[in-house]
Design an enzyme around this catalytic site. Sequence first.
Site, PDB file in Angstrom:
ATOM      1  N   PHE A 187       0.998  -1.115  -0.086  1.00 15.36           N
ATOM      2  CA  PHE A 187       0.117  -0.153  -0.009  1.00 15.36           C
ATOM      3  C   PHE A 187       0.832   1.276   0.089  1.00 15.36           C
ATOM      4  CE2 PHE A 187       0.703  -0.897   4.504  1.00 15.36           C
ATOM      5  CZ  PHE A 187       0.992   0.175   4.874  1.00 15.36           C
ATOM      6  N   CYS A 188       0.276   2.356  -0.425  1.00 18.18           N
ATOM      7  CA  CYS A 188       0.885   3.692  -0.299  1.00 18.18           C
ATOM      8  C   CYS A 188      -0.074   4.725  -0.150  1.00 18.18           C
ATOM      9  CB  CYS A 188       1.886   3.844  -1.375  1.00 18.18           C
ATOM     10  SG  CYS A 188       0.852   3.910  -3.214  1.00 18.18           S
ATOM     11  N   THR A 189       0.096   6.094  -0.600  1.00 16.86           N
ATOM     12  CA  THR A 189      -0.788   7.016  -0.188  1.00 16.86           C
ATOM     13  C   THR A 189      -1.902   7.246  -1.248  1.00 16.86           C
ATOM     14  OG1 THR A 189       1.099   8.411   0.550  1.00 16.86           O
ATOM     15  CG2 THR A 189      -0.877   9.499   0.046  1.00 16.86           C
ATOM     16  N   GLY A 241      -1.762   5.107  -4.493  1.00 14.03           N
ATOM     17  CA  GLY A 241      -1.852   3.959  -5.332  1.00 14.03           C
ATOM     18  C   GLY A 241      -0.629   4.080  -6.439  1.00 14.03           C
ATOM     19  N   ILE A 300      -4.050   4.511   0.734  1.00 11.08           N
ATOM     20  CA  ILE A 300      -4.606   5.012   2.023  1.00 11.08           C
ATOM     21  C   ILE A 300      -5.690   5.783   2.224  1.00 11.08           C
ATOM     22  CG2 ILE A 300      -3.619   5.705   4.223  1.00 11.08           C
ATOM     23  CD1 ILE A 300      -0.923   5.123   3.364  1.00 11.08           C
TER      24      ILE A 300
END
Length: 296
Positions: A174-176, A178, A203
């Site tokens: 996951f990241c901020t 995508g 996220i």
Amino acid sequence: MLTVAALYHFTRFPDPAAIKGPLARIACAHGVRGTLLLAPEGINGTIAGSRAGIDAVLAHIRALPGCAALEWKESTAETMPFGRMKVRLKREIVTMGQPDVDPTAATGRYVEPGDWNALISAPDVAVIDTRNDYEVQIGTFAGAVDPGTASFRDFPAWWRENAHRFHNKRIAMFCTGGIRCEKSTNFLLGEGVPEVFHLKGGILKYLEEVPEQDSLWQGECFVFDKRVSLGHGLRPGDHVLCHACRRPLAPGDRDRPEYEEGVSCHRCAGEYSDADRARFRERQRQVRRGECFGEG
């Protein structure tokens, strides 16, 4: 209330420079501010403005070659979170430094926010946060692995040094928003990892859609604008930015003896020279002067 749109799209732009001028002009004509990055691999950025202004810019982007399927995530801001509009040409829209990585060829399997908790709670799943160390420090998912990387460019080397830790594991990343997972999951597939997943919309989409009482997110999510951090429901967070090192600070961090507004914090107090700090103090003095005269 202003609309904030975070967007990215991987597509082939043969001549990104030809796109830059018209895109900047339409954004400025509608009072939209923020940063958009253009590269041969696509577009990435965050913009803010009126509803009509954001709609105009998004319509322009969707009319670009290969961008009809553009998706974006929206939040709001009471005040403008950007100082001006910037459209920049880059080699990559998110820098990984791996020329063989191509998200248009393959990515991990998207997982909707509502299905994410079940996936990352499975015992055979390893959850990896692909963001930078200073982002992870203020919030992450319970049980997630923090690679401790200073930049996304460091991720491939970290993986190759640590891949043995995840033998026989399914990988969820996951990241901020995508975009980093588009590349990191493609990279892992290329490294021979058979089952790779990533959180669709990142996220921010999770915080928007998953009720706080059901959430496995802990802390706040760092964002790259003046809001600094967001919480559940995309509510503004409590962090501010150290304008010397650009790292996020919790409210208590500003009470520490190393903190001087615009000049230093406990994380960067030993990283800069006296000349640097003098320059930062002058910059901060100019900022305060601008605020006094209504220029901020």
